[in-house]
Design a protein around this motif. Sequence first.
Motif, PDB file in Angstrom:
ATOM      1  N   GLY A   1       0.857  -1.180  -0.169  1.00 54.89           N
ATOM      2  CA  GLY A   1       0.061  -0.006   0.033  1.00 54.89           C
ATOM      3  C   GLY A   1       0.773   1.206  -0.024  1.00 54.89           C
ATOM      4  N   ILE A   2       1.941   1.362  -0.466  1.00 54.31           N
ATOM      5  CA  ILE A   2       2.946   2.382  -0.372  1.00 54.31           C
ATOM      6  C   ILE A   2       2.658   3.245  -1.659  1.00 54.31           C
ATOM      7  CG2 ILE A   2       5.336   3.200  -0.761  1.00 54.31           C
ATOM      8  CD1 ILE A   2       6.367   0.655   0.575  1.00 54.31           C
ATOM      9  N   PRO A   3       2.189   4.470  -1.331  1.00 51.45           N
ATOM     10  CA  PRO A   3       1.620   5.297  -2.593  1.00 51.45           C
ATOM     11  C   PRO A   3       2.883   5.469  -3.650  1.00 51.45           C
ATOM     12  CG  PRO A   3       1.123   6.349  -0.682  1.00 51.45           C
ATOM     13  CD  PRO A   3       2.101   5.302  -0.175  1.00 51.45           C
ATOM     14  N   GLN A   4       2.462   5.263  -5.138  1.00 51.28           N
ATOM     15  CA  GLN A   4       3.285   5.109  -6.090  1.00 51.28           C
ATOM     16  C   GLN A   4       3.813   6.639  -6.421  1.00 51.28           C
ATOM     17  OE1 GLN A   4       1.035   3.754  -9.499  1.00 51.28           O
ATOM     18  NE2 GLN A   4       1.544   1.761  -9.019  1.00 51.28           N
ATOM     19  N   GLY A   5       3.288   7.811  -5.915  1.00 54.03           N
ATOM     20  CA  GLY A   5       4.090   8.810  -5.966  1.00 54.03           C
ATOM     21  C   GLY A   5       5.092   9.366  -5.013  1.00 54.03           C
ATOM     22  N   GLU A   6       5.361   8.265  -4.128  1.00 49.89           N
ATOM     23  CA  GLU A   6       6.475   8.503  -2.950  1.00 49.89           C
ATOM     24  C   GLU A   6       7.966   8.492  -3.948  1.00 49.89           C
ATOM     25  OE1 GLU A   6       6.428   8.706   0.589  1.00 49.89           O
ATOM     26  OE2 GLU A   6       4.201   8.765   0.513  1.00 49.89           O
ATOM     27  N   SER A   7       8.842   9.223  -3.249  1.00 48.23           N
ATOM     28  CA  SER A   7      10.011   9.425  -3.888  1.00 48.23           C
ATOM     29  C   SER A   7      10.722   8.449  -3.031  1.00 48.23           C
ATOM     30  CB  SER A   7      10.539  10.714  -3.626  1.00 48.23           C
ATOM     31  OG  SER A   7      11.941  10.807  -4.008  1.00 48.23           O
ATOM     32  N   LEU A   8      11.355   7.107  -3.599  1.00 48.68           N
ATOM     33  CA  LEU A   8      11.587   6.036  -2.880  1.00 48.68           C
ATOM     34  C   LEU A   8      12.875   5.436  -3.621  1.00 48.68           C
ATOM     35  CD1 LEU A   8       8.244   3.939  -2.627  1.00 48.68           C
ATOM     36  CD2 LEU A   8       9.471   5.538  -1.032  1.00 48.68           C
ATOM     37  N   MET A   9      13.710   4.585  -2.861  1.00 45.17           N
ATOM     38  CA  MET A   9      15.021   4.066  -3.393  1.00 45.17           C
ATOM     39  C   MET A   9      14.569   2.583  -3.064  1.00 45.17           C
ATOM     40  SD  MET A   9      18.877   4.635  -2.436  1.00 45.17           S
ATOM     41  CE  MET A   9      18.695   4.474  -0.704  1.00 45.17           C
ATOM     42  N   PHE A  10      14.862   1.894  -4.099  1.00 46.81           N
ATOM     43  CA  PHE A  10      14.726   0.195  -3.902  1.00 46.81           C
ATOM     44  C   PHE A  10      16.053  -0.336  -4.179  1.00 46.81           C
ATOM     45  CE2 PHE A  10      10.401   1.654  -5.003  1.00 46.81           C
ATOM     46  CZ  PHE A  10       9.713   0.887  -4.606  1.00 46.81           C
ATOM     47  N   VAL A  11      16.372  -1.258  -3.373  1.00 41.16           N
ATOM     48  CA  VAL A  11      17.780  -1.996  -3.278  1.00 41.16           C
ATOM     49  C   VAL A  11      17.479  -3.636  -3.382  1.00 41.16           C
ATOM     50  CG1 VAL A  11      20.232  -2.417  -2.195  1.00 41.16           C
ATOM     51  CG2 VAL A  11      19.069  -0.200  -2.199  1.00 41.16           C
ATOM     52  N   VAL A  12      17.921  -4.162  -4.306  1.00 38.46           N
ATOM     53  CA  VAL A  12      17.583  -5.716  -4.064  1.00 38.46           C
ATOM     54  C   VAL A  12      19.347  -6.287  -3.779  1.00 38.46           C
ATOM     55  CG1 VAL A  12      17.049  -7.710  -5.395  1.00 38.46           C
ATOM     56  CG2 VAL A  12      15.773  -5.650  -5.306  1.00 38.46           C
ATOM     57  N   ASN A  13      19.550  -6.990  -2.931  1.00 41.76           N
ATOM     58  CA  ASN A  13      20.674  -7.799  -2.605  1.00 41.76           C
ATOM     59  C   ASN A  13      22.080  -6.605  -2.757  1.00 41.76           C
ATOM     60  OD1 ASN A  13      19.283 -10.117  -2.268  1.00 41.76           O
ATOM     61  ND2 ASN A  13      19.524 -10.576  -4.279  1.00 41.76           N
ATOM     62  N   ASP A  14      21.743  -5.464  -2.177  1.00 40.64           N
ATOM     63  CA  ASP A  14      22.654  -4.388  -2.109  1.00 40.64           C
ATOM     64  C   ASP A  14      22.991  -3.909  -3.529  1.00 40.64           C
ATOM     65  OD1 ASP A  14      23.378  -4.840   0.397  1.00 40.64           O
ATOM     66  OD2 ASP A  14      25.013  -6.397  -0.052  1.00 40.64           O
ATOM     67  N   VAL A  15      21.972  -3.905  -4.685  1.00 38.77           N
ATOM     68  CA  VAL A  15      21.984  -3.362  -5.700  1.00 38.77           C
ATOM     69  C   VAL A  15      20.990  -2.614  -5.953  1.00 38.77           C
ATOM     70  CG1 VAL A  15      22.282  -3.667  -8.298  1.00 38.77           C
ATOM     71  CG2 VAL A  15      23.253  -5.262  -6.873  1.00 38.77           C
ATOM     72  N   ARG A  16      21.109  -1.155  -6.078  1.00 44.34           N
ATOM     73  CA  ARG A  16      20.262  -0.236  -6.215  1.00 44.34           C
ATOM     74  C   ARG A  16      19.508  -0.355  -7.658  1.00 44.34           C
ATOM     75  NH1 ARG A  16      20.305   6.672  -5.427  1.00 44.34           N
ATOM     76  NH2 ARG A  16      18.215   6.862  -6.048  1.00 44.34           N
ATOM     77  N   LEU A  17      18.388  -0.240  -7.610  1.00 46.27           N
ATOM     78  CA  LEU A  17      17.487  -0.396  -8.995  1.00 46.27           C
ATOM     79  C   LEU A  17      17.103   1.275  -9.510  1.00 46.27           C
ATOM     80  CD1 LEU A  17      15.023  -2.890  -8.120  1.00 46.27           C
ATOM     81  CD2 LEU A  17      17.338  -3.445  -9.286  1.00 46.27           C
ATOM     82  N   THR A  18      16.895   1.236 -10.874  1.00 43.65           N
ATOM     83  CA  THR A  18      16.560   2.645 -11.480  1.00 43.65           C
ATOM     84  C   THR A  18      15.275   2.339 -11.477  1.00 43.65           C
ATOM     85  OG1 THR A  18      16.731   1.602 -13.630  1.00 43.65           O
ATOM     86  CG2 THR A  18      18.622   2.737 -12.734  1.00 43.65           C
ATOM     87  N   PRO A  19      14.524   3.534 -11.499  1.00 45.34           N
ATOM     88  CA  PRO A  19      12.810   3.434 -11.784  1.00 45.34           C
ATOM     89  C   PRO A  19      12.503   2.649 -12.641  1.00 45.34           C
ATOM     90  CG  PRO A  19      13.871   5.720 -11.271  1.00 45.34           C
ATOM     91  CD  PRO A  19      14.854   5.213 -11.659  1.00 45.34           C
ATOM     92  N   ASP A  20      12.881   2.821 -13.825  1.00 44.19           N
ATOM     93  CA  ASP A  20      12.543   1.716 -14.992  1.00 44.19           C
ATOM     94  C   ASP A  20      12.713   0.021 -14.675  1.00 44.19           C
ATOM     95  OD1 ASP A  20      15.352   2.217 -15.412  1.00 44.19           O
ATOM     96  OD2 ASP A  20      15.300   1.674 -17.443  1.00 44.19           O
ATOM     97  N   GLN A  21      13.571  -0.043 -13.815  1.00 46.73           N
ATOM     98  CA  GLN A  21      13.845  -1.628 -13.424  1.00 46.73           C
ATOM     99  C   GLN A  21      12.822  -1.976 -12.441  1.00 46.73           C
ATOM    100  OE1 GLN A  21      17.886  -0.932 -12.020  1.00 46.73           O
ATOM    101  NE2 GLN A  21      18.371  -2.392 -13.615  1.00 46.73           N
ATOM    102  N   LEU A  22      11.872  -1.215 -11.612  1.00 52.60           N
ATOM    103  CA  LEU A  22      11.186  -1.558 -10.567  1.00 52.60           C
ATOM    104  C   LEU A  22       9.822  -2.552 -11.164  1.00 52.60           C
ATOM    105  CD1 LEU A  22      10.671   1.713  -8.668  1.00 52.60           C
ATOM    106  CD2 LEU A  22      12.206  -0.263  -8.293  1.00 52.60           C
ATOM    107  N   ALA A  23       9.557  -2.341 -12.401  1.00 48.53           N
ATOM    108  CA  ALA A  23       8.370  -3.572 -12.571  1.00 48.53           C
ATOM    109  C   ALA A  23       9.028  -4.518 -13.515  1.00 48.53           C
ATOM    110  CB  ALA A  23       7.349  -2.693 -13.571  1.00 48.53           C
ATOM    111  N   GLN A  24      10.319  -4.648 -13.858  1.00 44.03           N
ATOM    112  CA  GLN A  24      11.061  -5.589 -14.617  1.00 44.03           C
ATOM    113  C   GLN A  24      12.039  -6.409 -13.674  1.00 44.03           C
ATOM    114  OE1 GLN A  24      12.874  -3.515 -17.761  1.00 44.03           O
ATOM    115  NE2 GLN A  24      11.011  -2.633 -18.427  1.00 44.03           N
ATOM    116  N   ALA A  25      12.540  -6.166 -12.756  1.00 44.01           N
ATOM    117  CA  ALA A  25      13.405  -6.909 -12.101  1.00 44.01           C
ATOM    118  C   ALA A  25      12.583  -8.013 -11.109  1.00 44.01           C
ATOM    119  CB  ALA A  25      14.035  -6.103 -11.063  1.00 44.01           C
ATOM    120  N   THR A  26      12.694  -9.229 -11.525  1.00 45.26           N
ATOM    121  CA  THR A  26      12.160 -10.118 -10.748  1.00 45.26           C
ATOM    122  C   THR A  26      12.864 -10.548  -9.761  1.00 45.26           C
ATOM    123  OG1 THR A  26      11.353 -10.837 -13.111  1.00 45.26           O
ATOM    124  CG2 THR A  26      10.978 -12.532 -11.224  1.00 45.26           C
ATOM    125  N   LEU A  27      12.037 -10.736  -8.641  1.00 41.28           N
ATOM    126  CA  LEU A  27      12.741 -11.387  -7.122  1.00 41.28           C
ATOM    127  C   LEU A  27      12.947 -12.975  -7.232  1.00 41.28           C
ATOM    128  CD1 LEU A  27      10.834  -8.873  -4.989  1.00 41.28           C
ATOM    129  CD2 LEU A  27      13.047  -8.546  -5.603  1.00 41.28           C
TER     130      LEU A  27
END
Length: 87
Positions: free
Chosen positions: A46-72
Motif C-alpha cells: 500500500g505504499i503510494p506510487q507517488g512517493e520518492s523511494l529508493m529500492f535496493v535488491v541484494n545491495d544493488v540499487r534499482l533504477t525507476p525503470d527496473q522496478l516493474a522488470q526486476a524479478t525477485l
Amino acid sequence: MNTGMKITLRLLGNLRQYLQAGREFSDLELDVAEGSTPADISARLGIPQGESLMFVVNDVRLTPDQLAQATLKAGDRLVISPAIKGG
C-alpha cells in the motif's frame, strides 16, 4: 503453476508505517509469488506510487525503470527507503 517463495523485506524511515501493526523492527520475511517485482511488493504494502523511494535488491540499487522488470528470487533481500536528497 505460480508457487510462492520467501524474501526478506526491510522498510526504512517513515515507510515502517506500512508494516503490520505491532512490529517494532523493519525486517520481515515475506511470502511472495514467483515472478514478483519490487513494484509488486510496494503495491501490495500500500505504499503510494507517488512517493520518492529508493529500492535496493541484494545491495544493488534499482533504477525507476527496473522496478516493474526486476524479478525477485527466493532468498532475495529487498530494501525500500525514502529517497535520499542532498543539497
